[in-house]
Design a protein around this motif. Structure first.
Motif, PDB file in Angstrom:
ATOM      1  N   TYR A 250     -42.381 -17.706  36.911  1.00  0.00           N
ATOM      2  CA  TYR A 250     -43.698 -18.323  36.709  1.00  0.00           C
ATOM      3  C   TYR A 250     -43.547 -19.818  36.451  1.00  0.00           C
ATOM      4  CZ  TYR A 250     -48.294 -19.348  34.734  1.00  0.00           C
ATOM      5  OH  TYR A 250     -49.541 -19.901  34.486  1.00  0.00           O
ATOM      6  N   LYS A 251     -42.612 -20.164  35.561  1.00  0.00           N
ATOM      7  CA  LYS A 251     -42.377 -21.576  35.247  1.00  0.00           C
ATOM      8  C   LYS A 251     -41.904 -22.353  36.471  1.00  0.00           C
ATOM      9  CE  LYS A 251     -41.263 -21.120  30.301  1.00  0.00           C
ATOM     10  NZ  LYS A 251     -40.176 -21.249  29.290  1.00  0.00           N
ATOM     11  N   ALA A 252     -41.165 -21.665  37.351  1.00  0.00           N
ATOM     12  CA  ALA A 252     -40.651 -22.325  38.558  1.00  0.00           C
ATOM     13  C   ALA A 252     -41.701 -22.414  39.660  1.00  0.00           C
ATOM     14  CB  ALA A 252     -39.433 -21.562  39.069  1.00  0.00           C
ATOM     15  N   GLY A 253     -42.896 -21.881  39.397  1.00  0.00           N
ATOM     16  CA  GLY A 253     -43.955 -21.944  40.394  1.00  0.00           C
ATOM     17  C   GLY A 253     -43.866 -20.878  41.458  1.00  0.00           C
ATOM     18  N   GLU A 254     -43.054 -19.830  41.227  1.00  0.00           N
ATOM     19  CA  GLU A 254     -42.887 -18.769  42.209  1.00  0.00           C
ATOM     20  C   GLU A 254     -43.865 -17.613  41.994  1.00  0.00           C
ATOM     21  OE1 GLU A 254     -38.826 -17.560  42.029  1.00  0.00           O
ATOM     22  OE2 GLU A 254     -38.050 -19.576  42.381  1.00  0.00           O
ATOM     23  N   ILE A 255     -44.532 -17.604  40.848  1.00  0.00           N
ATOM     24  CA  ILE A 255     -45.530 -16.587  40.510  1.00  0.00           C
ATOM     25  C   ILE A 255     -46.774 -17.297  40.002  1.00  0.00           C
ATOM     26  CG2 ILE A 255     -46.096 -14.740  38.870  1.00  0.00           C
ATOM     27  CD1 ILE A 255     -43.164 -13.866  38.994  1.00  0.00           C
ATOM     28  N   ASP A 256     -47.945 -16.859  40.461  1.00  0.00           N
ATOM     29  CA  ASP A 256     -49.203 -17.471  40.036  1.00  0.00           C
ATOM     30  C   ASP A 256     -49.892 -16.677  38.921  1.00  0.00           C
ATOM     31  OD1 ASP A 256     -49.065 -19.530  42.051  1.00  0.00           O
ATOM     32  OD2 ASP A 256     -49.610 -17.996  43.514  1.00  0.00           O
ATOM     33  N   LEU A 257     -49.705 -15.358  38.919  1.00  0.00           N
ATOM     34  CA  LEU A 257     -50.243 -14.498  37.865  1.00  0.00           C
ATOM     35  C   LEU A 257     -49.147 -13.537  37.427  1.00  0.00           C
ATOM     36  CD1 LEU A 257     -52.807 -14.811  40.043  1.00  0.00           C
ATOM     37  CD2 LEU A 257     -53.870 -13.251  38.437  1.00  0.00           C
ATOM     38  N   THR A 258     -48.928 -13.422  36.127  1.00  0.00           N
ATOM     39  CA  THR A 258     -47.962 -12.455  35.619  1.00  0.00           C
ATOM     40  C   THR A 258     -48.623 -11.091  35.471  1.00  0.00           C
ATOM     41  OG1 THR A 258     -48.411 -13.056  33.315  1.00  0.00           O
ATOM     42  CG2 THR A 258     -46.627 -14.231  34.449  1.00  0.00           C
ATOM     43  N   GLY A 259     -47.777 -10.068  35.251  1.00  0.00           N
ATOM     44  CA  GLY A 259     -48.254  -8.698  35.315  1.00  0.00           C
ATOM     45  C   GLY A 259     -49.226  -8.277  34.238  1.00  0.00           C
ATOM     46  N   GLY A 260     -48.880  -8.555  32.967  1.00  0.00           N
ATOM     47  CA  GLY A 260     -49.771  -8.183  31.880  1.00  0.00           C
ATOM     48  C   GLY A 260     -49.622  -6.769  31.376  1.00  0.00           C
ATOM     49  N   SER A 261     -48.840  -5.925  32.076  1.00  0.00           N
ATOM     50  CA  SER A 261     -48.691  -4.537  31.631  1.00  0.00           C
ATOM     51  C   SER A 261     -47.900  -4.450  30.336  1.00  0.00           C
ATOM     52  CB  SER A 261     -47.985  -3.705  32.707  1.00  0.00           C
ATOM     53  OG  SER A 261     -48.796  -3.562  33.840  1.00  0.00           O
ATOM     54  N   THR A 262     -46.938  -5.335  30.162  1.00  0.00           N
ATOM     55  CA  THR A 262     -46.192  -5.406  28.907  1.00  0.00           C
ATOM     56  C   THR A 262     -46.315  -6.818  28.363  1.00  0.00           C
ATOM     57  OG1 THR A 262     -44.162  -5.921  30.130  1.00  0.00           O
ATOM     58  CG2 THR A 262     -44.545  -3.626  29.579  1.00  0.00           C
ATOM     59  N   PRO A 263     -46.294  -6.981  27.048  1.00  0.00           N
ATOM     60  CA  PRO A 263     -46.487  -8.306  26.458  1.00  0.00           C
ATOM     61  C   PRO A 263     -45.335  -9.251  26.795  1.00  0.00           C
ATOM     62  CG  PRO A 263     -46.740  -6.558  24.819  1.00  0.00           C
ATOM     63  CD  PRO A 263     -46.139  -5.930  26.037  1.00  0.00           C
ATOM     64  N   LEU A 264     -45.622 -10.524  26.734  1.00  0.00           N
ATOM     65  CA  LEU A 264     -44.562 -11.520  26.832  1.00  0.00           C
ATOM     66  C   LEU A 264     -43.667 -11.383  25.600  1.00  0.00           C
ATOM     67  CD1 LEU A 264     -46.905 -14.510  27.701  1.00  0.00           C
ATOM     68  CD2 LEU A 264     -45.310 -13.444  29.293  1.00  0.00           C
ATOM     69  N   ALA A 265     -42.403 -11.751  25.749  1.00  0.00           N
ATOM     70  CA  ALA A 265     -41.530 -11.772  24.572  1.00  0.00           C
ATOM     71  C   ALA A 265     -42.151 -12.696  23.531  1.00  0.00           C
ATOM     72  CB  ALA A 265     -40.142 -12.265  24.962  1.00  0.00           C
ATOM     73  N   ILE A 266     -42.191 -12.249  22.283  1.00  0.00           N
ATOM     74  CA  ILE A 266     -42.953 -12.969  21.273  1.00  0.00           C
ATOM     75  C   ILE A 266     -42.454 -14.392  21.062  1.00  0.00           C
ATOM     76  CG2 ILE A 266     -41.600 -12.128  19.300  1.00  0.00           C
ATOM     77  CD1 ILE A 266     -44.364 -11.895  17.823  1.00  0.00           C
ATOM     78  N   GLU A 267     -41.125 -14.594  21.199  1.00  0.00           N
ATOM     79  CA  GLU A 267     -40.611 -15.945  21.010  1.00  0.00           C
ATOM     80  C   GLU A 267     -41.090 -16.868  22.135  1.00  0.00           C
ATOM     81  OE1 GLU A 267     -37.341 -13.426  22.977  1.00  0.00           O
ATOM     82  OE2 GLU A 267     -38.864 -13.206  21.406  1.00  0.00           O
TER      83      GLU A 267
END
Length: 533
Positions: A250-267
């Protein structure tokens, strides 16, 4: 309508694009689905990964808006008789991606196919739950699929007959199992009909490429009835399971929307809240993250063992230290966000965590386990950084407070589903997101006949309550029955609810039309667009 200007692009009008928005010349988007779907056959799909993609490829009688309200889909209108048992739908002039008309016979075939035991649909129970006439007998093999209460009056008029009225029937029609199926294609190619070179679909997009475990490519279906209001020309769907890998891409611009099924790592979440808060989108969801106990396998057939393991889970630690993105600790199976329903807090939830642990020790000792005879548990979870973190944390809680020895078993999505279905587990990571926004979508899951009741919980009293609820039109009276059923689950503990879902998704600022408030996390790429950036 909007006048939309983009460098190198022709002028475009689309109802879902606000006035004055400038579109990018290239209307393509990349979405990470987080898992490889087991299938794209709508009548055989189970789980979020498959239904997300199928929702883009196929359309049923109804769809949803960004807040979860029902909108006409292939059906442009409908009416119901006086006793709410006969629904008549009027289809618009819709087409399949090969240009053939979508007719009522396609819905009849798709629904009959879903209840036909030969199809082995994991969602045949769902049509049974609609109370469609003869569905239960067909699923059991007692009647032929042609006896299902659905009839093509003519090519554009569909009649559906129910054995008994249920007030949320129209909502249930939005599920991917309820979409039409192209009979000639299915019968010609069999299981291979969902391959890109064979698939015919009636949604806003068609499948043009599928490289397993790498990507799917969906392109605009120019035969779709609302194609003129669709802006995105291509959707690329990735199956990246690792949240860390997803974030990097995502940060590299290769993904426009992340999945959302599992949370992002809290850190990562905390840092992203500082760096790009406008790209973080969090929405409450009708869904619960839980652990399933195998109610048919000793010693998990003992309610004392199930309760002990559930009580010893410190849910606040999970939601505060591991997920930390708006999830709510769950002590009831039905989440609080569910329309019209407020779960009653069970007595054990009112105890402090230390008091729960003490009660858990007593229960486990009564069941014959202790320092000299520790309980052995195999904990199954599907591949995901966060599922792994939660499993490790809960295994540690069980070990430290109860002396339980836990063996963690990780499997990728397809294998995990097969293992669950076969009942080859002690305790399994699970999650259920509502198929419609009503308490029955959660509670029906644990009825004896439900095809997705992998814990194999079976209680005649519970089944009777849920069956009776379908005859109650008054919402308050129906919710009173739901409260009794929910309390029964707390008493019998066939599953351990851990937290109520929220959806946290990273969305690039140039993505327009992303729905902010759908409680079922339902979205359609046909409503999205890429702005000039």
């Amino acid at each position: 309508m909007a006048l939309v200007l983009g460098v190198g692009a022709s002028t475009v009008s689309a109802a879902n694009v606000p006035e004055g928005v400038e579109l990018a010349a290239q209307q393509e988007i990349v979405f990470n689905n987080q898992s490889e779907p087991a299938t794209l056959d709508p009548q055989k799909i189970e789980g979020v990964p498959g239904s997300r993609v199928a929702r883009q490829l196929f359309e049923g009688l109804v769809i949803q808006d960004e807040e979860g309200n029902i909108l006409p889909g292939v059906a442009k209108s409908w009416e119901v008789n006086d006793d709410n048992t006969v629904f008549t739908f009027h289809l618009r002039d819709a087409k399949w991606s090969n240009g053939d008309p979508v007719t009522t016979s396609d819905f009849v075939y798709g629904w009959q196919r879903a209840v036909d035991p030969e199809t082995a649909s994991p969602y045949s129970w769902y049509i049974e739950m609609t109370t469609m006439k003869n569905a239960a007998d067909i699923v059991k093999g007692n009647k032929p699929p042609t006896d299902l209460g659905v009839k093509a009056v003519d090519d554009h008029t569909l009649e559906v007959e129910l054995d008994q009225p249920i007030p949320y029937f129209i909502r249930m029609l939005g599920h991917t199992t309820m979409v039409p199926a192209p009979r000639e294609v299915v019968e010609e190619y069999g299981d291979a009909w969902t391959r890109p070179d064979h698939m015919v679909s009636n949604g806003a997009y068609r499948l043009t490429d599928w490289v397993v475990n790498e990507r799917m490519v969906l392109k605009r279906n120019t035969s779709y009835w609302d194609n003129e209001d669709t802006v995105l020309d291509q959707v690329t769907i990735l199956p990246v399971a690792s949240e860390n890998a997803e974030l990097s891409r995502y940060k590299a611009g290769e993904i426009d929307l992340t999945g959302g099924s599992t949370p992002l790592a809290i850190e990562h979440y905390r840092q992203l809240k500082k760096d790009i808060p406008e790209q973080i989108h969090t929405t409450g969801q009708v869904g619960t993250y839980y652990y399933s106990f195998n109610n048919k396998r000793a010693p998990f057939d003992d309610v004392r063992v199930r309760k002990a393991l559930s009580y010893a889970i410190n849910r606040e630690v999970v939601t505060d230290k591991i997920t930390g993105q708006g999830e709510i600790p769950a002590y009831s199976f039905v989440p609080e966000i569910t329309a019209g329903f407020s779960p009653e807090e069970p007595d054990w939830a009112k105890l402090s965590q230390q008091e729960r642990v003490e009660k858990a020790r007593e229960l486990l000792e009564e069941a014959g386990y202790g320092p000299d005879h520790p309980l052995e548990v195999e904990l199954l979870y599907n591949t995901s950084d966060n599922h792994k973190k939660i499993a490790i944390a809960i295994a540690a809680m069980w070990k430290q407070t109860l002396g339980v020895n836990v063996n963690l078993v990780n499997q990728e999505w397809k294998t995990y589903l097969a293992t669950e279905r076969a009942g080859n587990f002690d305790v399994a990571r699970a999650g259920w997101v509502g198929d419609y926004n009503e308490a029955s979508t959660m509670l029906d899951l644990l009825t004896t006949a439900n095809g997705n009741n992998y814990p194999k919980y079976s209680n005649a009293e519970y089944d009777k309550l849920m069956s009776e609820s379908k005859t109650i039109v008054d919402e308050q009276k129906r919710n009173d029955l739901y409260a009794k059923a929910d309390a029964m689950l707390s008493r019998d503990m066939p599953v351990a609810p851990i937290y109520q879902y929220s959806t946290t998704r990273l969305v690039k600022p140039y993505v327009g039309g992303y729905p902010e408030a759908n409680p079922e996390d339902i979205f359609y790429f046909k409503n999205m667009y890429i702005t000039k950036h």
